[in-house]
Design a protein around this motif. Structure first.
Motif, PDB file in Angstrom:
ATOM      1  N   LYS A  36       0.836  -1.204   0.000  1.00 12.41           N
ATOM      2  CA  LYS A  36       0.000   0.000   0.000  1.00 12.41           C
ATOM      3  C   LYS A  36       0.869   1.252   0.000  1.00 12.41           C
TER       4      LYS A  36
ATOM      5  N   GLN B 236       0.892   4.240  -2.833  1.00  9.34           N
ATOM      6  CA  GLN B 236       0.695   5.649  -2.481  1.00  9.34           C
ATOM      7  C   GLN B 236       1.888   6.508  -2.902  1.00  9.34           C
TER       8      GLN B 236
ATOM      9  N   PHE C 256      -5.919   5.871  -1.841  1.00 12.79           N
ATOM     10  CA  PHE C 256      -6.024   4.474  -1.427  1.00 12.79           C
ATOM     11  C   PHE C 256      -6.941   4.446  -0.211  1.00 12.79           C
TER      12      PHE C 256
END
Length: 578
Positions: free
Chosen positions: A137, A141, A564
Protein backbone atom coordinates in the motif's frame (compact mmCIF):
# COMPACT_ATOMS: atom_id res chain seq x y z
CA UNK A 1 -5.66 22.92 -6.37
CA UNK A 2 -8.97 23.25 -4.51
CA UNK A 3 -12.15 23.30 -6.59
CA UNK A 4 -15.19 25.21 -5.36
CA UNK A 5 -18.18 24.07 -7.38
CA UNK A 6 -21.92 24.68 -7.31
CA UNK A 7 -24.06 22.19 -9.25
CA UNK A 8 -27.38 23.90 -9.96
CA UNK A 9 -30.79 23.01 -11.38
CA UNK A 10 -30.28 19.24 -11.24
CA UNK A 11 -32.36 16.39 -9.87
CA UNK A 12 -30.54 14.81 -6.95
CA UNK A 13 -30.65 11.02 -6.71
CA UNK A 14 -28.88 10.78 -3.40
CA UNK A 15 -27.89 7.08 -3.45
CA UNK A 16 -30.10 6.06 -0.53
CA UNK A 17 -32.93 4.72 -2.70
CA UNK A 18 -35.25 7.49 -1.49
CA UNK A 19 -37.18 9.61 -4.03
CA UNK A 20 -35.18 12.00 -6.17
CA UNK A 21 -35.60 15.72 -5.51
CA UNK A 22 -34.70 19.02 -7.10
CA UNK A 23 -31.74 20.64 -5.37
CA UNK A 24 -28.39 22.32 -5.86
CA UNK A 25 -25.17 20.82 -4.49
CA UNK A 26 -22.22 22.85 -3.24
CA UNK A 27 -18.71 21.36 -3.08
CA UNK A 28 -15.77 22.85 -1.21
CA UNK A 29 -12.53 21.34 0.03
CA UNK A 30 -13.39 17.97 -1.45
CA UNK A 31 -16.62 17.63 0.57
CA UNK A 32 -20.30 18.26 0.02
CA UNK A 33 -21.01 21.32 2.14
CA UNK A 34 -24.58 22.21 1.15
CA UNK A 35 -27.59 20.55 -0.52
CA UNK A 36 -30.77 22.48 -1.12
CA UNK A 37 -32.88 24.43 -3.58
CA UNK A 38 -31.96 27.84 -4.91
CA UNK A 39 -28.39 28.07 -3.65
CA UNK A 40 -26.63 31.28 -4.61
CA UNK A 41 -23.23 31.15 -6.29
CA UNK A 42 -20.41 32.56 -4.20
CA UNK A 43 -17.42 34.52 -5.44
CA UNK A 44 -14.81 32.30 -7.07
CA UNK A 45 -17.19 29.38 -7.34
CA UNK A 46 -17.65 27.53 -10.62
CA UNK A 47 -21.28 26.92 -11.50
CA UNK A 48 -22.35 23.76 -13.34
CA UNK A 49 -25.79 23.87 -14.96
CA UNK A 50 -27.36 20.43 -14.41
CA UNK A 51 -30.71 21.19 -16.05
CA UNK A 52 -32.27 17.92 -17.27
CA UNK A 53 -29.56 15.96 -15.46
CA UNK A 54 -29.34 13.68 -12.48
CA UNK A 55 -26.81 14.48 -9.76
CA UNK A 56 -25.74 11.23 -8.10
CA UNK A 57 -22.95 9.83 -5.96
CA UNK A 58 -19.99 8.53 -7.92
CA UNK A 59 -20.33 4.90 -8.95
CA UNK A 60 -18.45 2.12 -7.17
CA UNK A 61 -16.83 -0.72 -9.12
CA UNK A 62 -17.20 -3.67 -6.75
CA UNK A 63 -14.99 -6.22 -8.47
CA UNK A 64 -12.02 -4.98 -10.48
CA UNK A 65 -8.55 -6.25 -11.29
CA UNK A 66 -6.63 -3.02 -11.80
CA UNK A 67 -3.96 -4.29 -9.36
CA UNK A 68 -1.37 -4.43 -12.13
CA UNK A 69 -2.82 -2.02 -14.67
CA UNK A 70 -2.58 1.07 -12.46
CA UNK A 71 1.20 0.83 -12.75
CA UNK A 72 1.19 1.29 -16.56
CA UNK A 73 -2.32 2.55 -17.47
CA UNK A 74 -2.99 4.92 -14.54
CA UNK A 75 -5.69 6.82 -16.47
CA UNK A 76 -7.85 3.72 -15.87
CA UNK A 77 -9.85 4.55 -18.97
CA UNK A 78 -12.76 4.56 -19.43
CA UNK A 79 -13.79 4.68 -15.73
CA UNK A 80 -13.93 8.50 -15.29
CA UNK A 81 -16.10 8.83 -18.42
CA UNK A 82 -18.60 6.41 -16.84
CA UNK A 83 -18.95 8.23 -13.53
CA UNK A 84 -16.78 5.80 -11.55
CA UNK A 85 -15.11 7.21 -8.46
CA UNK A 86 -14.03 4.07 -6.53
CA UNK A 87 -12.49 0.78 -7.70
CA UNK A 88 -12.32 -2.33 -5.46
CA UNK A 89 -9.41 -4.69 -6.27
CA UNK A 90 -7.54 -7.66 -4.80
CA UNK A 91 -10.51 -9.88 -5.65
CA UNK A 92 -10.71 -13.63 -6.32
CA UNK A 93 -7.91 -14.40 -3.85
CA UNK A 94 -5.43 -12.59 -6.13
CA UNK A 95 -3.49 -9.63 -4.75
CA UNK A 96 -0.07 -8.09 -5.29
CA UNK A 97 0.91 -8.68 -1.66
CA UNK A 98 2.21 -10.21 0.41
CA UNK A 99 5.09 -11.03 -1.92
CA UNK A 100 8.70 -12.02 -1.68
CA UNK A 101 11.15 -12.54 -4.56
CA UNK A 102 10.85 -16.34 -4.45
CA UNK A 103 7.10 -16.31 -5.20
CA UNK A 104 6.92 -13.25 -7.47
CA UNK A 105 6.85 -15.40 -10.60
CA UNK A 106 3.88 -17.37 -9.19
CA UNK A 107 1.94 -14.15 -8.49
CA UNK A 108 2.67 -12.77 -11.95
CA UNK A 109 1.72 -16.06 -13.61
CA UNK A 110 -1.53 -16.27 -11.65
CA UNK A 111 -2.54 -12.75 -12.66
CA UNK A 112 -1.53 -13.49 -16.25
CA UNK A 113 -3.42 -16.75 -16.57
CA UNK A 114 -6.58 -16.01 -14.62
CA UNK A 115 -7.02 -12.29 -15.34
CA UNK A 116 -5.05 -11.88 -18.59
CA UNK A 117 -2.79 -9.27 -16.97
CA UNK A 118 0.24 -9.09 -19.31
CA UNK A 119 3.54 -10.44 -18.02
CA UNK A 120 6.12 -7.94 -19.41
CA UNK A 121 4.87 -4.85 -17.55
CA UNK A 122 4.21 -6.90 -14.41
CA UNK A 123 7.85 -8.00 -14.47
CA UNK A 124 9.47 -4.73 -15.53
CA UNK A 125 7.21 -1.80 -14.62
CA UNK A 126 6.00 -2.87 -11.19
CA UNK A 127 8.72 -2.10 -8.61
CA UNK A 128 7.97 -5.03 -6.27
CA UNK A 129 9.58 -3.05 -3.46
CA UNK A 130 7.43 -4.64 -0.76
CA UNK A 131 6.94 -7.84 1.14
CA UNK A 132 3.89 -7.23 3.33
CA UNK A 133 0.54 -5.80 2.25
CA UNK A 134 1.12 -2.62 4.28
CA UNK A 135 4.40 -2.07 2.39
CA UNK A 136 2.55 -2.66 -0.88
CA UNK A 137 0.00 0.00 0.00
CA UNK A 138 2.79 2.43 0.86
CA UNK A 139 4.44 1.76 -2.50
CA UNK A 140 1.20 2.41 -4.39
CA UNK A 141 0.70 5.65 -2.48
CA UNK A 142 4.27 6.66 -3.22
CA UNK A 143 4.46 5.68 -6.89
CA UNK A 144 0.96 5.66 -8.43
CA UNK A 145 -1.63 8.37 -8.97
CA UNK A 146 -5.12 7.40 -10.07
CA UNK A 147 -8.25 9.28 -11.20
CA UNK A 148 -10.47 7.13 -8.94
CA UNK A 149 -10.16 5.96 -5.36
CA UNK A 150 -8.41 2.60 -5.13
CA UNK A 151 -9.17 -0.11 -2.57
CA UNK A 152 -7.97 -3.71 -2.31
CA UNK A 153 -8.48 -6.98 -0.49
CA UNK A 154 -5.57 -9.08 0.75
CA UNK A 155 -5.51 -12.32 -1.24
CA UNK A 156 -5.42 -15.73 0.40
CA UNK A 157 -3.32 -17.19 -2.42
CA UNK A 158 -0.23 -14.95 -2.11
CA UNK A 159 -0.40 -15.34 1.68
CA UNK A 160 -0.18 -19.13 1.37
CA UNK A 161 2.63 -18.88 -1.21
CA UNK A 162 4.52 -16.38 0.95
CA UNK A 163 4.50 -18.69 3.96
CA UNK A 164 4.56 -22.15 2.37
CA UNK A 165 6.34 -21.64 -0.95
CA UNK A 166 5.53 -24.29 -3.54
CA UNK A 167 4.04 -26.54 -0.84
CA UNK A 168 1.04 -24.19 -0.91
CA UNK A 169 -0.07 -26.02 -4.06
CA UNK A 170 -0.03 -29.49 -2.52
CA UNK A 171 -0.91 -29.63 1.17
CA UNK A 172 -2.65 -28.19 4.19
CA UNK A 173 -0.78 -25.73 6.38
CA UNK A 174 0.89 -26.60 9.67
CA UNK A 175 -0.12 -24.66 12.81
CA UNK A 176 3.05 -22.55 12.69
CA UNK A 177 2.36 -21.67 9.04
CA UNK A 178 -1.23 -20.72 9.86
CA UNK A 179 0.11 -18.44 12.58
CA UNK A 180 2.39 -16.72 10.07
CA UNK A 181 -0.53 -16.23 7.66
CA UNK A 182 -2.57 -14.71 10.47
CA UNK A 183 0.23 -12.22 11.08
CA UNK A 184 0.30 -11.25 7.41
CA UNK A 185 -3.47 -10.80 7.34
CA UNK A 186 -3.38 -8.71 10.51
CA UNK A 187 -0.76 -6.47 8.89
CA UNK A 188 -3.03 -5.97 5.87
CA UNK A 189 -6.17 -5.25 7.87
CA UNK A 190 -4.39 -2.78 10.14
CA UNK A 191 -3.18 -0.98 7.00
CA UNK A 192 -6.72 -0.73 5.59
CA UNK A 193 -7.28 -3.77 3.38
CA UNK A 194 -10.92 -4.37 2.49
CA UNK A 195 -10.68 -7.83 3.98
CA UNK A 196 -9.61 -11.32 2.94
CA UNK A 197 -10.41 -12.71 -0.52
CA UNK A 198 -10.22 -16.42 -1.29
CA UNK A 199 -10.94 -18.63 -4.29
CA UNK A 200 -12.70 -22.00 -4.57
CA UNK A 201 -13.41 -21.73 -8.29
CA UNK A 202 -10.27 -21.87 -10.38
CA UNK A 203 -7.66 -24.40 -11.46
CA UNK A 204 -4.39 -23.19 -12.97
CA UNK A 205 -2.96 -23.86 -16.43
CA UNK A 206 -1.51 -27.14 -15.14
CA UNK A 207 -4.98 -28.22 -13.96
CA UNK A 208 -4.03 -27.74 -10.29
CA UNK A 209 -6.55 -26.31 -7.81
CA UNK A 210 -5.38 -22.94 -6.56
CA UNK A 211 -3.52 -22.97 -3.21
CA UNK A 212 -6.51 -21.53 -1.36
CA UNK A 213 -8.41 -24.74 -2.11
CA UNK A 214 -5.90 -26.72 -0.04
CA UNK A 215 -6.83 -24.78 3.11
CA UNK A 216 -8.60 -26.80 5.79
CA UNK A 217 -11.15 -25.59 8.33
CA UNK A 218 -8.44 -24.85 10.91
CA UNK A 219 -6.72 -22.44 8.52
CA UNK A 220 -9.95 -20.67 7.61
CA UNK A 221 -11.09 -20.48 11.22
CA UNK A 222 -7.81 -18.85 12.25
CA UNK A 223 -7.84 -16.34 9.41
CA UNK A 224 -11.49 -15.47 9.98
CA UNK A 225 -10.70 -15.06 13.66
CA UNK A 226 -8.24 -12.31 12.67
CA UNK A 227 -10.81 -10.79 10.33
CA UNK A 228 -13.32 -10.72 13.16
CA UNK A 229 -11.14 -8.25 15.03
CA UNK A 230 -11.74 -5.72 12.21
CA UNK A 231 -15.50 -5.17 12.08
CA UNK A 232 -15.43 -3.13 8.86
CA UNK A 233 -13.69 -5.89 6.90
CA UNK A 234 -15.18 -8.55 4.63
CA UNK A 235 -14.48 -12.19 3.83
CA UNK A 236 -14.88 -12.66 0.08
CA UNK A 237 -15.09 -16.19 -1.33
CA UNK A 238 -15.33 -17.03 -5.04
CA UNK A 239 -17.26 -20.27 -5.59
CA UNK A 240 -17.91 -22.53 -8.55
CA UNK A 241 -21.35 -22.50 -10.13
CA UNK A 242 -19.67 -22.45 -13.52
CA UNK A 243 -17.44 -25.44 -14.19
CA UNK A 244 -17.31 -28.23 -11.60
CA UNK A 245 -20.48 -27.03 -9.83
CA UNK A 246 -19.08 -27.27 -6.30
CA UNK A 247 -20.56 -23.89 -5.35
CA UNK A 248 -23.35 -25.00 -3.01
CA UNK A 249 -21.01 -27.19 -0.94
CA UNK A 250 -18.48 -24.36 -0.66
CA UNK A 251 -21.13 -21.78 0.26
CA UNK A 252 -22.48 -24.06 2.99
CA UNK A 253 -19.02 -24.75 4.40
CA UNK A 254 -17.81 -21.14 4.28
CA UNK A 255 -21.10 -19.93 5.73
CA UNK A 256 -20.63 -22.22 8.70
CA UNK A 257 -17.08 -20.93 9.27
CA UNK A 258 -17.98 -17.26 8.77
CA UNK A 259 -20.96 -17.59 11.12
CA UNK A 260 -18.75 -19.06 13.84
CA UNK A 261 -16.27 -16.21 13.41
CA UNK A 262 -18.98 -13.54 13.31
CA UNK A 263 -17.67 -11.93 10.10
CA UNK A 264 -19.30 -10.43 7.05
CA UNK A 265 -19.13 -12.72 4.02
CA UNK A 266 -19.50 -11.93 0.34
CA UNK A 267 -19.82 -15.02 -1.81
CA UNK A 268 -19.70 -14.74 -5.56
CA UNK A 269 -22.20 -15.70 -6.19
CA UNK A 270 -25.76 -16.78 -6.77
CA UNK A 271 -25.74 -17.80 -10.46
CA UNK A 272 -27.87 -15.91 -12.95
CA UNK A 273 -27.47 -17.89 -16.18
CA UNK A 274 -30.10 -20.23 -17.54
CA UNK A 275 -27.80 -23.26 -17.73
CA UNK A 276 -27.04 -22.83 -14.00
CA UNK A 277 -30.65 -23.32 -12.89
CA UNK A 278 -30.07 -26.75 -11.36
CA UNK A 279 -27.03 -25.79 -9.31
CA UNK A 280 -28.64 -22.48 -8.36
CA UNK A 281 -31.52 -24.12 -6.51
CA UNK A 282 -29.53 -25.22 -3.47
CA UNK A 283 -27.46 -22.04 -3.26
CA UNK A 284 -30.65 -20.01 -3.40
CA UNK A 285 -31.97 -21.94 -0.41
CA UNK A 286 -28.74 -21.20 1.47
CA UNK A 287 -28.97 -17.50 0.59
CA UNK A 288 -32.50 -17.28 1.97
CA UNK A 289 -31.47 -19.25 5.04
CA UNK A 290 -28.60 -16.83 5.73
CA UNK A 291 -30.99 -13.87 5.47
CA UNK A 292 -33.56 -15.55 7.73
CA UNK A 293 -30.86 -16.04 10.38
CA UNK A 294 -29.92 -12.36 10.13
CA UNK A 295 -26.36 -13.16 9.05
CA UNK A 296 -24.24 -10.46 7.39
CA UNK A 297 -23.78 -12.61 4.29
CA UNK A 298 -24.12 -11.07 0.82
CA UNK A 299 -24.12 -12.70 -2.59
CA UNK A 300 -22.30 -11.15 -5.52
CA UNK A 301 -23.71 -11.04 -9.04
CA UNK A 302 -23.49 -9.19 -12.33
CA UNK A 303 -26.32 -7.92 -14.49
CA UNK A 304 -24.41 -8.61 -17.73
CA UNK A 305 -23.85 -12.14 -19.01
CA UNK A 306 -20.16 -13.01 -19.37
CA UNK A 307 -18.91 -13.00 -22.92
CA UNK A 308 -15.59 -14.22 -24.23
CA UNK A 309 -13.34 -12.96 -26.95
CA UNK A 310 -10.79 -15.66 -27.63
CA UNK A 311 -7.29 -14.84 -28.77
CA UNK A 312 -4.59 -17.45 -28.84
CA UNK A 313 -1.83 -15.45 -27.23
CA UNK A 314 -3.24 -15.39 -23.71
CA UNK A 315 -6.68 -16.56 -22.61
CA UNK A 316 -8.20 -18.91 -20.04
CA UNK A 317 -11.36 -19.55 -22.08
CA UNK A 318 -10.45 -23.09 -23.04
CA UNK A 319 -9.41 -24.04 -19.50
CA UNK A 320 -12.66 -22.70 -18.10
CA UNK A 321 -14.66 -24.59 -20.71
CA UNK A 322 -13.07 -27.94 -19.95
CA UNK A 323 -10.67 -28.14 -22.89
CA UNK A 324 -7.08 -28.51 -21.61
CA UNK A 325 -5.67 -29.54 -25.00
CA UNK A 326 -6.61 -26.29 -26.73
CA UNK A 327 -5.34 -24.49 -23.63
CA UNK A 328 -1.91 -25.94 -24.47
CA UNK A 329 -1.87 -23.78 -27.61
CA UNK A 330 -2.62 -20.66 -25.61
CA UNK A 331 0.02 -21.54 -23.02
CA UNK A 332 2.77 -22.02 -25.63
CA UNK A 333 5.10 -19.02 -25.46
CA UNK A 334 5.92 -18.40 -29.14
CA UNK A 335 4.04 -18.42 -32.42
CA UNK A 336 6.47 -21.05 -33.73
CA UNK A 337 5.47 -23.37 -30.86
CA UNK A 338 1.79 -22.69 -31.38
CA UNK A 339 2.04 -23.20 -35.15
CA UNK A 340 3.88 -26.50 -34.76
CA UNK A 341 1.24 -27.73 -32.32
CA UNK A 342 -1.69 -26.71 -34.51
CA UNK A 343 -0.18 -28.49 -37.52
CA UNK A 344 0.74 -31.67 -35.65
CA UNK A 345 -1.58 -34.61 -36.54
CA UNK A 346 -1.15 -36.16 -33.09
CA UNK A 347 -2.12 -32.90 -31.40
CA UNK A 348 -5.09 -32.59 -33.77
CA UNK A 349 -6.28 -36.05 -32.69
CA UNK A 350 -6.00 -35.10 -29.01
CA UNK A 351 -7.71 -31.77 -29.66
CA UNK A 352 -10.72 -33.43 -31.31
CA UNK A 353 -11.05 -35.80 -28.37
CA UNK A 354 -10.87 -32.92 -25.89
CA UNK A 355 -13.41 -30.93 -27.93
CA UNK A 356 -15.82 -33.85 -27.79
CA UNK A 357 -15.55 -33.88 -23.98
CA UNK A 358 -15.81 -30.18 -23.11
CA UNK A 359 -18.27 -29.01 -20.51
CA UNK A 360 -21.71 -29.70 -21.93
CA UNK A 361 -22.89 -26.14 -21.30
CA UNK A 362 -19.99 -24.58 -23.24
CA UNK A 363 -20.79 -22.61 -26.39
CA UNK A 364 -17.55 -23.98 -27.82
CA UNK A 365 -19.75 -26.96 -28.63
CA UNK A 366 -21.77 -24.84 -31.08
CA UNK A 367 -19.74 -23.66 -34.10
CA UNK A 368 -22.56 -21.27 -34.99
CA UNK A 369 -22.03 -19.49 -31.65
CA UNK A 370 -18.46 -18.47 -32.53
CA UNK A 371 -17.76 -15.57 -34.86
CA UNK A 372 -14.39 -15.18 -36.61
CA UNK A 373 -13.94 -11.52 -35.73
CA UNK A 374 -10.39 -10.33 -36.42
CA UNK A 375 -7.42 -11.66 -38.37
CA UNK A 376 -3.84 -10.79 -37.36
CA UNK A 377 -2.45 -11.66 -40.80
CA UNK A 378 -5.39 -10.36 -42.81
CA UNK A 379 -5.82 -13.78 -44.42
CA UNK A 380 -9.40 -14.28 -43.23
CA UNK A 381 -12.15 -14.95 -43.65
CA UNK A 382 -13.73 -12.82 -40.93
CA UNK A 383 -17.28 -11.77 -40.17
CA UNK A 384 -18.71 -15.28 -40.37
CA UNK A 385 -19.19 -18.07 -37.89
CA UNK A 386 -17.02 -21.12 -37.41
CA UNK A 387 -19.96 -23.14 -38.74
CA UNK A 388 -19.92 -21.03 -41.92
CA UNK A 389 -16.17 -21.58 -42.25
CA UNK A 390 -16.62 -25.33 -41.87
CA UNK A 391 -19.22 -25.31 -44.64
CA UNK A 392 -16.95 -23.22 -46.92
CA UNK A 393 -13.86 -25.36 -46.39
CA UNK A 394 -15.42 -28.78 -46.01
CA UNK A 395 -13.63 -29.31 -42.71
CA UNK A 396 -15.90 -31.56 -40.68
CA UNK A 397 -14.77 -31.08 -37.09
CA UNK A 398 -14.89 -27.68 -35.35
CA UNK A 399 -11.53 -28.28 -33.65
CA UNK A 400 -9.83 -28.93 -36.99
CA UNK A 401 -11.57 -25.91 -38.53
CA UNK A 402 -10.46 -23.62 -35.74
CA UNK A 403 -6.91 -24.97 -35.93
CA UNK A 404 -6.71 -24.26 -39.66
CA UNK A 405 -8.18 -20.77 -39.28
CA UNK A 406 -5.69 -19.90 -36.53
CA UNK A 407 -2.79 -21.27 -38.61
CA UNK A 408 -3.83 -19.01 -41.46
CA UNK A 409 -4.56 -15.94 -39.38
CA UNK A 410 -2.16 -15.88 -36.40
CA UNK A 411 -2.22 -16.08 -32.61
CA UNK A 412 -3.50 -12.55 -32.10
CA UNK A 413 -6.56 -13.25 -34.22
CA UNK A 414 -9.87 -13.01 -32.41
CA UNK A 415 -12.94 -15.25 -32.18
CA UNK A 416 -16.03 -14.03 -30.35
CA UNK A 417 -17.99 -16.62 -28.37
CA UNK A 418 -21.69 -16.06 -27.74
CA UNK A 419 -22.80 -14.96 -24.28
CA UNK A 420 -24.81 -17.33 -22.14
CA UNK A 421 -28.49 -16.53 -21.70
CA UNK A 422 -29.42 -14.79 -18.45
CA UNK A 423 -32.34 -15.73 -16.28
CA UNK A 424 -33.88 -12.26 -16.16
CA UNK A 425 -36.10 -13.04 -13.20
CA UNK A 426 -33.08 -14.00 -11.10
CA UNK A 427 -31.18 -10.85 -12.10
CA UNK A 428 -34.14 -8.65 -11.13
CA UNK A 429 -34.53 -10.54 -7.87
CA UNK A 430 -30.90 -9.86 -7.02
CA UNK A 431 -31.05 -6.20 -8.04
CA UNK A 432 -33.77 -5.79 -5.42
CA UNK A 433 -32.28 -8.14 -2.83
CA UNK A 434 -31.12 -6.38 0.38
CA UNK A 435 -28.20 -8.80 0.69
CA UNK A 436 -26.66 -8.58 -2.78
CA UNK A 437 -23.52 -6.91 -4.16
CA UNK A 438 -23.89 -6.08 -7.83
CA UNK A 439 -21.84 -4.65 -10.69
CA UNK A 440 -19.15 -7.36 -10.55
CA UNK A 441 -17.70 -6.17 -13.85
CA UNK A 442 -14.13 -7.58 -13.76
CA UNK A 443 -12.91 -4.27 -15.20
CA UNK A 444 -9.14 -4.09 -15.42
CA UNK A 445 -8.90 -7.80 -16.26
CA UNK A 446 -9.16 -9.74 -19.53
CA UNK A 447 -8.12 -6.68 -21.54
CA UNK A 448 -7.99 -8.62 -24.81
CA UNK A 449 -11.29 -10.39 -24.15
CA UNK A 450 -13.75 -7.65 -23.18
CA UNK A 451 -14.17 -4.32 -21.42
CA UNK A 452 -16.16 -4.65 -18.19
CA UNK A 453 -15.98 -0.92 -17.52
CA UNK A 454 -19.21 0.70 -18.64
CA UNK A 455 -21.48 -2.09 -17.45
CA UNK A 456 -22.61 0.27 -14.69
CA UNK A 457 -24.08 2.64 -17.27
CA UNK A 458 -25.73 -0.30 -19.04
CA UNK A 459 -27.68 -0.92 -15.82
CA UNK A 460 -29.01 2.64 -15.98
CA UNK A 461 -29.81 2.63 -19.68
CA UNK A 462 -31.21 -0.89 -20.08
CA UNK A 463 -32.90 -1.57 -16.74
CA UNK A 464 -33.90 1.99 -15.83
CA UNK A 465 -34.37 4.03 -19.00
CA UNK A 466 -35.23 1.59 -21.79
CA UNK A 467 -37.10 -1.28 -20.12
CA UNK A 468 -38.14 0.58 -16.97
CA UNK A 469 -37.60 -2.46 -14.77
CA UNK A 470 -36.01 -0.29 -12.06
CA UNK A 471 -36.57 3.28 -11.00
CA UNK A 472 -33.68 5.73 -11.27
CA UNK A 473 -33.54 5.73 -7.47
CA UNK A 474 -33.16 1.93 -7.39
CA UNK A 475 -30.57 1.90 -10.17
CA UNK A 476 -28.38 4.54 -8.57
CA UNK A 477 -28.74 2.97 -5.10
CA UNK A 478 -27.39 -0.42 -6.19
CA UNK A 479 -24.37 1.31 -7.76
CA UNK A 480 -23.61 3.73 -4.91
CA UNK A 481 -25.07 3.95 -1.42
CA UNK A 482 -25.78 0.25 -1.02
CA UNK A 483 -22.22 -0.62 -2.03
CA UNK A 484 -20.58 2.09 0.07
CA UNK A 485 -22.44 0.79 3.10
CA UNK A 486 -21.46 -2.81 2.39
CA UNK A 487 -17.77 -2.05 1.88
CA UNK A 488 -17.55 0.21 4.92
CA UNK A 489 -16.93 3.33 2.82
CA UNK A 490 -19.19 5.33 5.08
CA UNK A 491 -17.78 8.72 4.13
CA UNK A 492 -19.10 8.50 0.57
CA UNK A 493 -21.87 6.89 -1.50
CA UNK A 494 -24.52 9.52 -0.72
CA UNK A 495 -25.26 13.09 -1.77
CA UNK A 496 -25.26 14.36 1.79
CA UNK A 497 -23.59 17.22 3.63
CA UNK A 498 -20.23 16.14 5.03
CA UNK A 499 -19.67 13.27 2.60
CA UNK A 500 -16.66 13.12 0.29
CA UNK A 501 -17.63 14.88 -2.95
CA UNK A 502 -17.54 11.82 -5.19
CA UNK A 503 -20.27 12.93 -7.59
CA UNK A 504 -21.40 12.27 -11.13
CA UNK A 505 -23.77 14.39 -13.23
CA UNK A 506 -25.48 12.86 -16.27
CA UNK A 507 -28.39 13.19 -18.65
CA UNK A 508 -29.96 9.74 -18.88
CA UNK A 509 -30.94 10.34 -22.51
CA UNK A 510 -27.33 11.05 -23.51
CA UNK A 511 -25.41 8.18 -21.94
CA UNK A 512 -24.79 4.70 -23.35
CA UNK A 513 -22.42 1.83 -22.79
CA UNK A 514 -20.44 2.56 -25.92
CA UNK A 515 -19.07 -0.19 -28.19
CA UNK A 516 -15.75 -1.74 -27.30
CA UNK A 517 -12.70 -0.34 -29.04
CA UNK A 518 -9.00 -1.04 -28.85
CA UNK A 519 -6.63 1.38 -27.16
CA UNK A 520 -2.89 0.79 -27.39
CA UNK A 521 -1.58 1.74 -23.95
CA UNK A 522 -0.15 -1.52 -22.57
CA UNK A 523 3.65 -1.85 -22.65
CA UNK A 524 4.65 -4.98 -24.56
CA UNK A 525 8.15 -5.45 -23.12
CA UNK A 526 9.81 -4.72 -26.45
CA UNK A 527 9.57 -0.95 -26.56
CA UNK A 528 6.12 -0.88 -28.13
CA UNK A 529 2.51 -1.04 -27.00
CA UNK A 530 -0.16 -3.67 -27.26
CA UNK A 531 -3.89 -3.18 -26.91
CA UNK A 532 -6.69 -3.67 -24.48
CA UNK A 533 -10.40 -3.15 -25.02
CA UNK A 534 -11.88 0.09 -23.74
CA UNK A 535 -14.92 2.21 -24.65
CA UNK A 536 -15.68 5.70 -25.82
CA UNK A 537 -17.11 8.05 -23.21
CA UNK A 538 -20.69 7.42 -22.00
CA UNK A 539 -20.43 10.47 -21.56
CA UNK A 540 -21.17 11.89 -18.15
CA UNK A 541 -21.54 15.67 -17.98
CA UNK A 542 -19.21 15.71 -14.97
CA UNK A 543 -17.37 13.29 -12.67
CA UNK A 544 -15.90 14.58 -9.41
CA UNK A 545 -13.52 12.56 -7.24
CA UNK A 546 -13.08 14.20 -3.84
CA UNK A 547 -14.36 17.38 -5.42
CA UNK A 548 -11.86 17.34 -8.29
CA UNK A 549 -13.16 17.04 -11.90
CA UNK A 550 -11.84 13.88 -13.56
CA UNK A 551 -14.25 13.94 -16.50
CA UNK A 552 -15.43 17.35 -17.63
CA UNK A 553 -16.54 19.00 -20.87
CA UNK A 554 -16.64 15.65 -22.64
CA UNK A 555 -13.09 14.54 -21.83
CA UNK A 556 -10.77 13.09 -19.21
CA UNK A 557 -9.16 15.97 -17.35
CA UNK A 558 -5.76 14.43 -16.64
CA UNK A 559 -6.24 14.89 -12.90
CA UNK A 560 -5.49 12.12 -10.40
CA UNK A 561 -7.21 12.87 -7.08
CA UNK A 562 -7.86 9.24 -6.15
CA UNK A 563 -6.73 7.96 -2.78
CA UNK A 564 -6.02 4.47 -1.43
CA UNK A 565 -9.12 3.90 0.71
CA UNK A 566 -10.32 1.21 3.10
CA UNK A 567 -13.28 0.35 5.30
CA UNK A 568 -14.30 2.65 8.11
CA UNK A 569 -15.76 1.34 11.35
CA UNK A 570 -19.09 2.76 12.45
CA UNK A 571 -19.82 3.47 16.11
CA UNK A 572 -22.20 0.51 16.30
CA UNK A 573 -19.59 -1.81 14.79
CA UNK A 574 -16.98 -0.60 17.26
CA UNK A 575 -19.34 -1.25 20.16
CA UNK A 576 -20.17 -4.72 18.83
CA UNK A 577 -16.45 -5.52 18.52
CA UNK A 578 -15.92 -4.59 22.16
Amino acid sequence: MEFNILIRNGTVVDGSGQPAFAADVRVRGGRIVEVGPGLTAAAGERTIDATDCYVAPGFIETHNHWDGGVWWSPNMEPLPAYGVTTSINGNCGFSMAPARPEIRADIIDIFNFFEDIPTPPMEKLVPWDWRTWSEYKASVQRNVKTPVHFAAFCGHIPMRLYVMGQDAWTRTARPDEIEQMCGLLDDALRAGAMGLSSNWLDYDKHERPLPSQLADDAEFAALLGVLGRYPGATFQIIVDHFMRMTGPDTVERMGRLAKAAGVRMQWAGLPTLEYQAKVRARSEVLHEQFKAEGLDFWTGFHHVSPTSVINFGRSLVFAQNGNPVWQEVVNAETWAEKRAMLADPDWRDRAREAWNNQFAHSYLNDPAAMTLRESESGYGPTGLTLADYMAQTGINHPSDAMAQWVLNNGAESVIHKKSWERDEAVVLQLLNDPRSVGNISDAGAHGKMFCGAGDNVYLLTDYVRDRQLLSIEQGVHVLTGKLADFFGLHDRGLIEVGKVADITVFNLAEIERRPEEKIWDVWDGEGGRTYRYSRGAAPMRLTLVAGVPTFDNGAFTGRFPGRFVGPEVTASQAMAAE
